[in-house]
Scaffold this active site. Structure first.
Site, PDB file in Angstrom:
ATOM      1  N   LYS A  58       0.803  -1.227   0.000  1.00  9.00           N
ATOM      2  CA  LYS A  58       0.000   0.000   0.000  1.00  9.00           C
ATOM      3  C   LYS A  58       0.842   1.287   0.000  1.00  9.00           C
ATOM      4  O   LYS A  58       0.376   2.330  -0.466  1.00  9.00           O
ATOM      5  CB  LYS A  58      -0.933   0.004   1.203  1.00  9.00           C
ATOM      6  CG  LYS A  58      -2.154  -0.908   1.059  1.00  9.00           C
ATOM      7  CD  LYS A  58      -3.177  -0.288   0.137  1.00  9.00           C
ATOM      8  CE  LYS A  58      -4.483  -1.048   0.161  1.00  9.00           C
ATOM      9  NZ  LYS A  58      -5.512  -0.426  -0.698  1.00  9.00           N
ATOM     10  N   SER A 314       0.573  -9.820  -0.570  1.00  5.67           N
ATOM     11  CA  SER A 314       0.296  -8.385  -0.498  1.00  5.67           C
ATOM     12  C   SER A 314       0.481  -7.771   0.879  1.00  5.67           C
ATOM     13  O   SER A 314       0.584  -6.543   0.988  1.00  5.67           O
ATOM     14  CB  SER A 314      -1.130  -8.104  -0.983  1.00  5.67           C
ATOM     15  OG  SER A 314      -2.079  -8.761  -0.161  1.00  5.67           O
TER      16      SER A 314
END
Length: 512
Positions: A58, A314
């Site tokens: 992110k 992720s």
């Protein structure tokens, strides 16, 4: 395809090539996964975004968006809504770039995530029980205070920042890349990766992965327009989005080949797979791509000649107390464990005879309870080489006159009943049984009980919180026939998710 249709992708390609991410992000390694490769039958690779400074991809998009702000915009400060990884990405970016950040987080956010954001210098505002409530509050604050809103996914600079992962993939594996598996929440990550890879190597398959109970992108692509989910599963909280972004949807519609759906048990099994390869513990959303890769590979029957398969890891911002639940469900997700309910006659030697029928299989769990003078019920977990062994075992048990039922996919049995076997109450009448979910926060259980105290007696109650933002309750409530309509109205007004489990066979066998 006409030139007008390709223009947004061309613009995004330029944004990806000029993205400003490496002031804070690393070029994450692409690592082979030999153990999983042997089991899958093709070469599997992990793209290690869990190794980023905030343990998630992110920060790429957040930093790229804020770095492209004009000086005057940066001086106004930025604001975002997030329950975790986006919050830390924004906080790190603003710390690096010397501007102020306000992060609105749900009150239910675990303290470890709140403190991580504060440590990076951002101001945290706790508001609401859900991301949607926090998001609405952040929008209101942005309007009244003049701060720049940093969207977690539906922004071209954010998408371009995430798309640098695709750029790295082609540099790290320029040939023989068959398919890339990407977790999907709002769609920013897969939109960026897909736009880059499809432009340069359109033969690479881009496959999104979503939980079965948080499949906003899958439903939207099938419908041809953005769909808003009424309910969103919360286990993989990093992708628990009720509606995907406008721009991400359009990009996925153009570039994504398919979406694979996986369940909670399969996600838990994928967390275990990654741990066995890397000794790293991913958050549920972080392991989503691995779960999807395994499901897709099994469906397609891949071989060593199929090419390289890449899963994007992720994120690794896992709550430690969630690990007990992951360990409990991983073998089920791998389909190497089965949970059975077996009814045996209550007579000397029947228990031993049942164990002989089970054979040499390892028993992972065993609960025995006398049901009445003639019968006893057994709740048993068994290790299996594969789930294909279950039906022959059930057939053998039934041939011997035993009632046998597979509960391996029964959520109530796995979440609650396994901890309640033996809790039968024969004098309880008019019992209705429900599973509830409610936001986990200080005093939440007391508030739930206060809501339930409306004149109906609670005859059964089992509460579990496995490190998620929501608590799980199985409750039995005695409701006289004349109160059925009033009780249904009460449930509808309660405001909590609920499932009627009255017809669940696990309830009938062990609790009713």
């Amino acid at each position: 395809m006409n030139s007008e249709a390709t223009q947004p992708s061309k613009d995004l390609l330029e944004r990806i090539l000029t993205a400003l991410v490496y002031d804070v992000a690393i070029e994450s390694p692409l690592e082979a996964a030999p153990k999983l490769s042997r089991r899958v039958g093709a070469q599997v690779w992990f793209k290690r975004e869990d190794l980023q400074p905030v343990f998630s991809f992110k920060l790429r998009g957040a930093y790229n968006r804020i770095a492209h702000l004009q000086a005057a915009e940066r001086n106004r400060g930025v604001i975002a809504a997030s329950a975790g990884n986006h919050a830390q990405g924004v906080a790190l970016a603003t710390q690096k770039l010397g501007c102020q950040a306000v992060i609105v987080m749900p009150i239910t956010t675990p303290l470890i995530k709140v403190e991580a954001v504060r440590t990076l210098g951002a101001q945290v505002v706790l508001h609401g029980d859900s991301f949607e409530e926090a998001y609405a509050h952040s929008q209101a604050l942005a309007a009244t205070e003049g701060k720049v809103y940093i969207h977690p996914y539906d922004d071209l600079d954010v998408i371009a920042g995430q798309g640098t992962i695709g750029l790295e993939l082609l540099r790290q594996m320029p040939r023989s890349l068959k398919a890339v598996f990407v977790p999907v929440g709002g769609g920013g990550l897969i939109a960026g990766i897909a736009a880059y890879l499809k432009r340069l190597q359109p033969g690479i398959r881009i496959i999104g992965v979503e939980p079965v109970d948080a499949d906003a992108m899958s439903q939207s692509l099938a419908a041809g327009h953005r769909v808003r989910l009424e309910r969103v599963g919360l286990f993989a909280d990093g992708v628990a989005v009720s509606q995907v972004g406008e721009q991400t949807f359009e990009l996925c519609r153009k570039h994504v080949d398919e979406i694979v759906l996986v369940n909670t048990d399969e996600i838990c099994a994928a967390i275990k797979d990654v741990f066995e390869e890397t000794r790293s513990v991913l958050e549920p959303a972080g392991a989503l791509a691995v779960a999807g890769l395994k499901a897709w590979a099994a469906r397609e029957g891949v071989t060593a000649a199929s090419g390289n398969l890449v899963a994007i890891l992720s994120g690794a911002n896992a709550n430690f107390d969630r690990l007990r639940f992951v360990a409990e469900r991983a073998e089920l997700g791998e389909r190497r464990e089965a949970i059975l309910a077996v009814t045996i006659p209550e007579r000397p030697g029947s228990f031993r005879a049942f164990c002989e029928l089970i054979g040499q299989r390892s028993i992972t769990e065993f609960n025995y309870r006398l049901a009445d003078p003639d019968r006893a019920h057994i709740f048993v977990g068994l290790q299996m080489a594969s789930r294909a062994e279950v039906e022959p075992l059930l057939a053998r048990l039934r041939e011997e006159g035993l009632e046998a039922l597979d509960l391996s996919d029964n959520e109530m049995a796995k979440l609650h009943v396994r901890h309640l076997v033996g809790g039968r109450a024969p004098r309880v009448t008019n019992e209705r049984i429900y599973r509830f979910e409610f936001p986990e926060r200080p005093g939440a259980l007391l508030r739930f009980l206060d809501c339930m105290s409306r004149g109906w007696n609670i005859s059964l109650f089992h509460y579990r919180n496995h490190g998620a933002d929501y608590g799980r309750v199985l409750a039995g409530i005695q409701v006289p026939p004349e109160d059925q309509e009033a009780f249904q109205a009460f449930l509808d007004a309660l405001g909590y998710r609920f499932v009627d489990e009255g017809a669940n066979p696990a309830y009938g066998l062990f609790l009713a």
